[in-house]
Design a protein around this motif. Structure first.
Motif, PDB file in Angstrom:
ATOM      1  N   VAL A 148      -3.983   6.052   5.109  1.00  0.00           N
ATOM      2  CA  VAL A 148      -4.851   6.810   4.210  1.00  0.00           C
ATOM      3  C   VAL A 148      -5.267   8.100   4.914  1.00  0.00           C
ATOM      4  O   VAL A 148      -5.806   8.066   6.011  1.00  0.00           O
ATOM      5  CB  VAL A 148      -6.094   5.992   3.820  1.00  0.00           C
ATOM      6  CG1 VAL A 148      -7.017   6.815   2.927  1.00  0.00           C
ATOM      7  CG2 VAL A 148      -5.681   4.692   3.123  1.00  0.00           C
ATOM      8  N   TYR A 149      -5.005   9.229   4.264  1.00  0.00           N
ATOM      9  CA  TYR A 149      -5.320  10.504   4.903  1.00  0.00           C
ATOM     10  C   TYR A 149      -6.527  11.210   4.282  1.00  0.00           C
ATOM     11  O   TYR A 149      -7.145  12.063   4.909  1.00  0.00           O
ATOM     12  CB  TYR A 149      -4.108  11.434   4.929  1.00  0.00           C
ATOM     13  CG  TYR A 149      -3.520  11.754   3.575  1.00  0.00           C
ATOM     14  CD1 TYR A 149      -3.963  12.849   2.843  1.00  0.00           C
ATOM     15  CD2 TYR A 149      -2.509  10.959   3.036  1.00  0.00           C
ATOM     16  CE1 TYR A 149      -3.425  13.146   1.611  1.00  0.00           C
ATOM     17  CE2 TYR A 149      -1.952  11.265   1.806  1.00  0.00           C
ATOM     18  CZ  TYR A 149      -2.416  12.348   1.087  1.00  0.00           C
ATOM     19  OH  TYR A 149      -1.881  12.637  -0.143  1.00  0.00           O
ATOM     20  N   GLY A 253       1.888   6.342   1.358  1.00  0.00           N
ATOM     21  CA  GLY A 253       2.831   5.559   0.561  1.00  0.00           C
ATOM     22  C   GLY A 253       2.331   5.213  -0.824  1.00  0.00           C
ATOM     23  O   GLY A 253       2.937   4.394  -1.524  1.00  0.00           O
ATOM     24  N   GLY A 254       1.217   5.822  -1.253  1.00  0.00           N
ATOM     25  CA  GLY A 254       0.692   5.519  -2.576  1.00  0.00           C
ATOM     26  C   GLY A 254      -0.769   5.880  -2.690  1.00  0.00           C
ATOM     27  O   GLY A 254      -1.346   6.542  -1.816  1.00  0.00           O
ATOM     28  N   THR A 255      -1.386   5.438  -3.765  1.00  0.00           N
ATOM     29  CA  THR A 255      -2.798   5.678  -4.008  1.00  0.00           C
ATOM     30  C   THR A 255      -3.476   4.370  -4.386  1.00  0.00           C
ATOM     31  O   THR A 255      -2.818   3.387  -4.730  1.00  0.00           O
ATOM     32  CB  THR A 255      -3.009   6.706  -5.137  1.00  0.00           C
ATOM     33  OG1 THR A 255      -2.480   6.156  -6.359  1.00  0.00           O
ATOM     34  CG2 THR A 255      -2.337   8.026  -4.818  1.00  0.00           C
ATOM     35  N   ALA A 262      -7.043  -0.942  -8.405  1.00  0.00           N
ATOM     36  CA  ALA A 262      -5.588  -1.087  -8.415  1.00  0.00           C
ATOM     37  C   ALA A 262      -4.996  -0.336  -7.240  1.00  0.00           C
ATOM     38  O   ALA A 262      -5.611   0.572  -6.675  1.00  0.00           O
ATOM     39  CB  ALA A 262      -4.992  -0.553  -9.717  1.00  0.00           C
ATOM     40  N   VAL A 263      -3.772  -0.717  -6.885  1.00  0.00           N
ATOM     41  CA  VAL A 263      -2.961  -0.024  -5.900  1.00  0.00           C
ATOM     42  C   VAL A 263      -1.713   0.462  -6.606  1.00  0.00           C
ATOM     43  O   VAL A 263      -1.090  -0.284  -7.367  1.00  0.00           O
ATOM     44  CB  VAL A 263      -2.591  -0.961  -4.725  1.00  0.00           C
ATOM     45  CG1 VAL A 263      -1.419  -0.409  -3.927  1.00  0.00           C
ATOM     46  CG2 VAL A 263      -3.801  -1.206  -3.833  1.00  0.00           C
ATOM     47  N   VAL A 264      -1.359   1.718  -6.396  1.00  0.00           N
ATOM     48  CA  VAL A 264      -0.118   2.273  -6.947  1.00  0.00           C
ATOM     49  C   VAL A 264       0.770   2.659  -5.771  1.00  0.00           C
ATOM     50  O   VAL A 264       0.451   3.579  -5.007  1.00  0.00           O
ATOM     51  CB  VAL A 264      -0.380   3.501  -7.840  1.00  0.00           C
ATOM     52  CG1 VAL A 264       0.941   4.040  -8.387  1.00  0.00           C
ATOM     53  CG2 VAL A 264      -1.316   3.136  -8.985  1.00  0.00           C
ATOM     54  N   GLN A 265       1.855   1.932  -5.612  1.00  0.00           N
ATOM     55  CA  GLN A 265       2.795   2.197  -4.522  1.00  0.00           C
ATOM     56  C   GLN A 265       3.933   3.089  -5.024  1.00  0.00           C
ATOM     57  O   GLN A 265       4.360   2.966  -6.155  1.00  0.00           O
ATOM     58  CB  GLN A 265       3.363   0.880  -3.989  1.00  0.00           C
ATOM     59  CG  GLN A 265       2.304  -0.033  -3.397  1.00  0.00           C
ATOM     60  CD  GLN A 265       2.839  -1.397  -3.028  1.00  0.00           C
ATOM     61  OE1 GLN A 265       3.674  -1.959  -3.740  1.00  0.00           O
ATOM     62  NE2 GLN A 265       2.355  -1.947  -1.919  1.00  0.00           N
ATOM     63  N   GLN A 273       5.128   1.330  -8.425  1.00  0.00           N
ATOM     64  CA  GLN A 273       4.716  -0.037  -8.775  1.00  0.00           C
ATOM     65  C   GLN A 273       3.198  -0.129  -8.711  1.00  0.00           C
ATOM     66  O   GLN A 273       2.590   0.292  -7.730  1.00  0.00           O
ATOM     67  CB  GLN A 273       5.336  -1.041  -7.803  1.00  0.00           C
ATOM     68  CG  GLN A 273       4.932  -2.489  -8.069  1.00  0.00           C
ATOM     69  CD  GLN A 273       5.481  -3.455  -7.036  1.00  0.00           C
ATOM     70  OE1 GLN A 273       5.964  -3.035  -5.989  1.00  0.00           O
ATOM     71  NE2 GLN A 273       5.403  -4.743  -7.317  1.00  0.00           N
ATOM     72  N   THR A 274       2.588  -0.682  -9.749  1.00  0.00           N
ATOM     73  CA  THR A 274       1.138  -0.845  -9.793  1.00  0.00           C
ATOM     74  C   THR A 274       0.763  -2.297  -9.533  1.00  0.00           C
ATOM     75  O   THR A 274       1.296  -3.209 -10.181  1.00  0.00           O
ATOM     76  CB  THR A 274       0.572  -0.406 -11.149  1.00  0.00           C
ATOM     77  OG1 THR A 274       0.864   0.980 -11.352  1.00  0.00           O
ATOM     78  CG2 THR A 274      -0.936  -0.613 -11.200  1.00  0.00           C
TER      79      THR A 274
END
Length: 337
Positions: A148-149, A253-255, A262-265, A273-274
């Protein structure tokens, strides 16, 4: 510790009533007393059918007699440190409404005294026991969105705000940052894995209220390792990016988001992919189930479980204090540690 953990509440306002209901709903916990000089405190004691203690002196005396195990401090923020130190010396644990104190020096004093007395000085950063926040923390720790940046947190009331002592600097120590921003700050720290804050820059303003504290704030926190977070805090705002303590994380690699969770890759790629987080129905403000989970956590901690709430208070106050210094100086300010 055998038997129920006995809680005493200091204060009788809105949040004191929330804690009283949470204690009543939690196995292994019992409300032993309510303390305060206001009519609301005595009314809460009568409603709960427990003894009323006459303010700080009555509370400390009852602690010394061994009448309860944990004091829940729901008084104005500037009262937390002096009362808390006396209670720790009387031999009881603390659960302190946020912010833990209004200065880092006071927060550190409470934490140091608690350790010296083999007690807990916990801060009521209740999102640390929330199912969705815990799920997201675990996803981030497992690398679900990569490193995470940057990240954002929201601590904003739209169309409303508190009144009374919350808008008086001599009692609250600050405004929307101490009330709402502190939640977003701590929730970010929790989900990001407790990063060390290095510096803070902030702007505050009073746009909507007549008190002597801020109702609007923007804060940037620089973390060790070169990442940063932005926090919005406010009362009576016309718009918010999300509900209380909602977050957005940006990873290599995502949010990810908290509330909705939720994670969105692989975002914006053909491999997107959610992963939805747990769906937990909550009230818009001060959800009872989270406060009951917090009391259950305190019961477990006093019976020997690790605490999620002991170390977070001073760290959040250090960031809050640096934000106020930055708003006053117009410069980026270092975070004490």
């Amino acid at each position: 510790m055998s038997g129920n953990i006995r809680f005493a509440i200091h204060g009788g306002g809105y949040i004191a009533k929330i804690h009283a209901a949470a204690i009543a709903a939690t196995d292994g916990a019992t409300l032993a007393a309510v303390a305060g000089r206001s009519g609301s405190a005595s009314e809460l004691a009568t409603l709960a059918n427990v003894p009323w203690l006459d303010g700080e002196e009555g509370l400390v005396a009852a602690a010394g007699r061994g009448e309860f195990d944990v004091a829940v401090l729901c008084t104005p923020n500037t009262m937390h440190a002096p009362v808390g130190l006396r209670l720790l010396d009387a031999g009881v644990h603390l659960l302190i409404e946020k912010p833990m104190t209004t200065s880092y020096a006071d927060a550190k004093s409470l934490a140091d005294r608690a350790r010296a007395n083999a007690l807990h000085a916990a801060t009521a950063h209740m999102w640390r026991v929330d199912q969705e926040a815990t799920w997201l923390r675990d996803q981030v720790a497992a690398g679900a969105i990569g490193a995470v940046y940057r990240s954002r947190g929201c601590g904003v009331h739209t169309g409303w705000g508190p009144s009374g002592w919350f808008t008086e600097a001599k009692l609250a120590g600050g405004g929307a940052v101490t009330d709402m921003g502190i939640h977003a700050i701590d929730t970010l720290r929790f989900v990001l894995g407790e990063p060390k804050a290095l510096a803070v820059s902030a702007r505050t303003a009073r746009r909507f209220i007549s008190g002597d504290v801020e109702d609007t704030a923007s804060i940037r926190i620089d973390w060790e390792g070169g990442t940063w977070s932005e926090v919005e805090a406010g009362w009576w705002q016309p718009y918010a990016d999300g509900p209380e303590s909602s977050l957005r994380l940006y990873g290599e690699g995502g949010t990810a988001t908290l509330f909705p969770t939720a994670v969105v890759q692989g975002a914006e790629t053909d491999k997107e992919q959610t992963l939805p987080g747990p769906l937990v129905t909550k009230a818009d403000h001060c959800d009872p189930s989270i406060y009951a989970a917090q009391i259950a956590h305190m019961v477990a901690v006093i019976n020997g479980a690790p605490s999620l709430l002991d170390e977070c208070g001073p760290a959040a106050v250090a960031i809050m204090e640096a934000a106020y210094r930055s708003a006053a100086s117009g410069k980026t300010e270092a975070v004490p540690s």
